[in-house]
Write a protein that holds these residues in place. Structure first.
Motif, short mmCIF file in Angstrom:
data_model
loop_
_atom_site.label_atom_id
_atom_site.label_comp_id
_atom_site.label_asym_id
_atom_site.label_seq_id
_atom_site.Cartn_x
_atom_site.Cartn_y
_atom_site.Cartn_z
N PRO A 160 0.70 -1.37 -0.11
CA PRO A 160 -0.02 0.03 0.07
C PRO A 160 0.95 1.27 0.08
O PRO A 160 1.96 1.34 0.77
CB PRO A 160 -0.85 -0.04 1.38
CG PRO A 160 -0.77 -1.47 1.64
CD PRO A 160 0.64 -1.97 1.37
N GLY A 161 0.31 2.24 -0.73
CA GLY A 161 1.09 3.55 -0.78
C GLY A 161 2.03 3.96 -1.72
O GLY A 161 2.39 5.00 -1.90
N ARG A 187 0.29 6.25 -5.73
CA ARG A 187 -0.76 7.28 -5.04
C ARG A 187 -1.87 7.53 -5.92
O ARG A 187 -2.82 8.24 -5.30
CB ARG A 187 0.10 8.73 -4.68
CG ARG A 187 1.20 8.59 -3.57
CD ARG A 187 1.61 9.81 -3.15
NE ARG A 187 2.24 10.41 -4.05
CZ ARG A 187 3.03 11.75 -4.05
NH1 ARG A 187 2.90 12.45 -2.93
NH2 ARG A 187 3.54 12.42 -4.85
N ARG A 232 -6.76 5.02 -5.85
CA ARG A 232 -7.58 5.23 -4.62
C ARG A 232 -8.41 4.13 -4.20
O ARG A 232 -9.46 4.42 -3.53
CB ARG A 232 -8.51 6.54 -4.95
CG ARG A 232 -7.61 7.85 -5.27
CD ARG A 232 -6.68 8.31 -4.26
NE ARG A 232 -5.96 9.18 -4.52
CZ ARG A 232 -4.66 9.56 -3.86
NH1 ARG A 232 -4.51 9.09 -2.96
NH2 ARG A 232 -4.02 10.49 -4.16
N GLU A 272 3.27 -4.29 8.78
CA GLU A 272 4.39 -3.22 8.42
C GLU A 272 5.67 -4.02 8.19
O GLU A 272 6.47 -3.45 7.09
CB GLU A 272 4.51 -1.91 9.54
CG GLU A 272 3.35 -1.01 9.24
CD GLU A 272 3.86 0.31 9.96
OE1 GLU A 272 5.00 0.45 10.57
OE2 GLU A 272 3.03 1.34 10.20
N GLY A 314 7.71 6.04 -5.71
CA GLY A 314 6.64 5.65 -4.82
C GLY A 314 7.46 4.55 -4.06
O GLY A 314 7.09 4.58 -2.64
N ARG A 373 9.51 6.67 -1.37
CA ARG A 373 8.82 7.32 -0.37
C ARG A 373 8.37 6.23 0.49
O ARG A 373 8.23 6.36 1.95
CB ARG A 373 7.52 8.09 -0.95
CG ARG A 373 6.86 8.74 -0.06
CD ARG A 373 5.73 9.64 -0.93
NE ARG A 373 4.76 8.71 -1.69
CZ ARG A 373 4.78 8.67 -2.97
NH1 ARG A 373 5.81 9.28 -3.49
NH2 ARG A 373 4.08 7.85 -3.50
N THR A 374 7.93 4.96 0.31
CA THR A 374 7.58 3.98 1.23
C THR A 374 8.62 3.46 2.00
O THR A 374 8.48 3.24 3.02
CB THR A 374 6.80 2.88 0.20
OG1 THR A 374 5.84 3.39 -0.41
CG2 THR A 374 6.09 1.93 1.26
#
Length: 632
Positions: free
Chosen positions: A274-275, A278, A281, A291, A322, A325-326
């Motif tokens: 997930p994430g 972006r 949706r 996690e 992405g 960022r994750t």
């Protein structure tokens, strides 16, 4: 015989509707199957042994041997006989962890009753495992379930790429039995072999991909990879992580196309973690990994990325950002982050401003955005740039836009702004208008910085690369240090000098060429020889039109010389006045110097990376042509 399903009031139950009472009850993961001994014992060696063992346990002779008490012998024999009589009708068995669950046992039971079952790529693995548990071998019964599933697996499943992937997906809940039977290894080998023989051009990710639904078939075309109309490329994303990584390792061992392997990993990460995407949706599946599981999967995917530079596109860069960022959110290892930064740096020209605006998750950083990360990516890009001049200019424009965004951050230090601005080589910017805008935004958002910091920030500008519009805007910018404004005025004067020199040279060369070649002609339409010259070569009318236009252009250019010379003289006088006043800067406040020197400029909006001198000349040329005809 026929079999059917039914549900009783106590829960789920399966009954064989043969017209005969059931004499065996088998409990499989909470579902009870009311069956008959002889069909089961004829096909399954395991069921034959269990039923035989249970029947022998309750015979009167066995009970008599276990009890030697003469006083209780008669009562025990009678009780055992009663139990045996009851169990003769209901022999009870239990399987607490049957492969494939009740659905698979139901199909195995139907096979025992000689009911036709439909084998498919999604159930053949579970049926093969079930037949192994029930020991339905050829030695026990001819044409049994083991041989039937083996034939279907080798002759049908392994011949199809899509079927091999489907069967591999079903093995997730059948481990470790599916592994020991060789089903997993054979599926992986089949997939890797078939993919390696296909056209690598089928494996590209599209610019606008749709995301498959979580846990189901894809809802749109996510890739261009099709084999016989099947979107098998997307099906790989539903394979469990351990099996998927094994598949990737097998593909790499066969020297499969690096682009395909990278795209597989990117698509898998986008759909599994997930994430990362972006733009997606859609709600996350209920079985969201923890996690720790996400971090382990992400690090595994990153470490398996090919070292070679593969696809260069905005889609892959966005997915890499992405993942980066994750990685920051999940606190992945520094090595994994470095791999992603290197990947992004190799194709940095395809990034967007939105990609660069990554929040800072470090407690050691006070800035809103992760500026250090962008600096490292930029350094990677410059190291791998080679001779991609166009890419360098795209990155230059991207960095100027990034500077304008982060300039609003109150915690961004002048030194950090300066480092990012000067990191690019000179050839990255054709004009410094975009950089000037970033400097203006920073100084406006940080009014408390010292004069030396203002000069340092504005020192990143090359005033020689500002357009006339940017120069005019900067000359009126009261936020800029005085030294920067003086430089702007000086180079604006040089630009006008060069413009005049170029115009005069063009006019002189055109007129010289016209005077040397023209023939005596009469005037037309009342114009004098100096107003319009017509040269005729034979009957060619095109030459006549060409010379007429050239002479008119020369006249227009000459008409503007006086106005441009006047502007230059004005700038020279203003610049001389300001040079004399520099010695008195300490005595004159920064707010009052423009009023004292009498500099007056018209404010205009400047645009980054756009040259507008030519358009300005055209505007003046049109005005002067109109003035010339009006005066005549």
């Amino acid at each position: 015989m026929s079999a059917g399903m039914a549900t009783n009031s106590k829960g789920q139950a399966w009954f064989c509707t043969t017209g005969l009472p059931s004499d065996v009850v088998v409990d499989v993961n909470g579902m009870t199957f009311h069956l008959h001994k002889f069909p089961l014992m004829a096909k399954s060696k395991k069921l034959h042994e269990l039923i035989t063992e249970q029947e022998a346990k309750f015979t009167p002779d066995t009970v008599t041997d276990e009890r030697n008490s003469e006083n209780e012998e008669k009562e025990e024999i009678q009780a055992a006989a009663a139990v045996a009589e009851d169990e003769e009708l209901y022999c009870q068995l239990r399987f607490s962890d049957f492969p494939g669950g009740p659905e698979t046992f139901e199909m195995a039971a139907m096979f025992c009753y000689a009911v036709k079952i439909e084998l498919s790529s999604s159930n053949v693995a579970s049926l093969r495992c079930a037949s192994e548990v029930l020991e339905m071998t050829e030695e026990f019964c001819e044409d049994n379930l083991i041989s039937k599933t083996e034939r279907f697996f080798s002759q049908t499943v392994l011949q199809s790429l899509r079927d091999s992937i489907e069967t591999l997906k079903s093995c997730e809940c059948l481990m470790p039995l599916a592994e020991s039977l060789g089903i997993v290894e054979k599926c992986i080998a089949s997939i890797a072999t078939k993919v390696s023989a296909m056209d690598p051009s089928l494996f590209s990710l599209p610019e606008n991909e749709a995301t498959p639904s979580a846990g189901g078939r894809n809802m749109g075309a996510t890739t261009r990879s099709t084999a016989g109309g099947d979107r098998w490329f997307d099906e790989l994303t539903f394979v469990s992580p351990p099996l998927f990584i094994r598949l990737i390792i097998s593909m790499k061992s066969q020297n499969l196309n690096h682009e395909f392997i990278e795209n597989c990993l990117l698509l898998y990460a986008k759909n599994r973690i997930p994430g990362i995407n972006r733009t997606n949706r859609k709600p996350l599946p209920s079985s969201k990994p923890s996690e720790i599981e996400q971090k382990e999967l992400l690090e595994t995917i990153i470490t398996n990325l090919p070292e070679q530079n593969c696809t260069r596109s905005s889609t892959t860069v966005k997915l890499f950002f992405g993942m980066l960022r994750t990685s920051n959110i999940l606190n992945a290892s520094d090595d994994c982050k470095s791999i992603l930064e290197k990947k992004i740096g190799s194709q940095f020209e395809h990034a967007t401003l939105d990609d660069l605006l990554m929040p800072s998750y470090s407690y050691l950083s006070e800035t809103l955005y992760d500026v250090d990360c962008v600096q490292r990516i930029l350094a990677q890009f410059l190291d791998s740039m080679e001779d991609r001049t166009s890419a360098l200019m795209l990155v230059g424009k991207l960095i100027d836009g990034y500077l304008s965004e982060i300039a609003l951050d109150a915690n961004l230090k002048p030194d950090k702004f300066f480092e990012v601005a000067v990191a690019l080589p000179e050839q990255a910017r054709v004009y410094d208008d975009g950089l000037y805008r970033s400097v203006d935004v920073y100084i406006k958002a940080h009014p408390w910085i010292t004069e030396s910091d203002r000069e340092k920030v504005s020192g990143v500008l090359d005033c020689r690369k500002l357009t006339l519009e940017a120069c005019t805007h900067a000359a009126q910018n009261e936020r800029l240090p005085l030294r920067a404004v003086v430089q702007v005025l000086f180079f604006e004067q040089l630009q006008l000098r060069h413009a005049i020199a170029g115009t005069l040279m063009s006019a002189d060369m055109a007129m010289a060429h016209s005077d040397s070649d023209k023939s005596p002609t009469t005037t037309r339409h009342g114009l004098t020889e100096h107003d319009e010259t017509v040269v005729t070569t034979g009957d060619d009318g095109d030459d006549d039109v060409t010379w007429r236009a050239a002479v008119r252009e020369n006249q227009v250019l000459r008409l503007g010389m006086d106005t441009m010379r006047t502007r230059v003289h004005e700038l020279e006088r203003e610049c001389t006045t300001m040079k004399k006043a520099i010695e008195k800067i300490d005595k004159v406040g920064s707010d009052g110097w423009r009023k004292k020197f009498g500099c007056k400029f018209k404010t205009q909006v400047c645009d980054s990376h756009e040259q507008t001198v030519v358009e300005t000349r055209k505007g003046r040329r049109t005005h002067r042509t109109h003035h010339h005809h009006s005066s005549r």
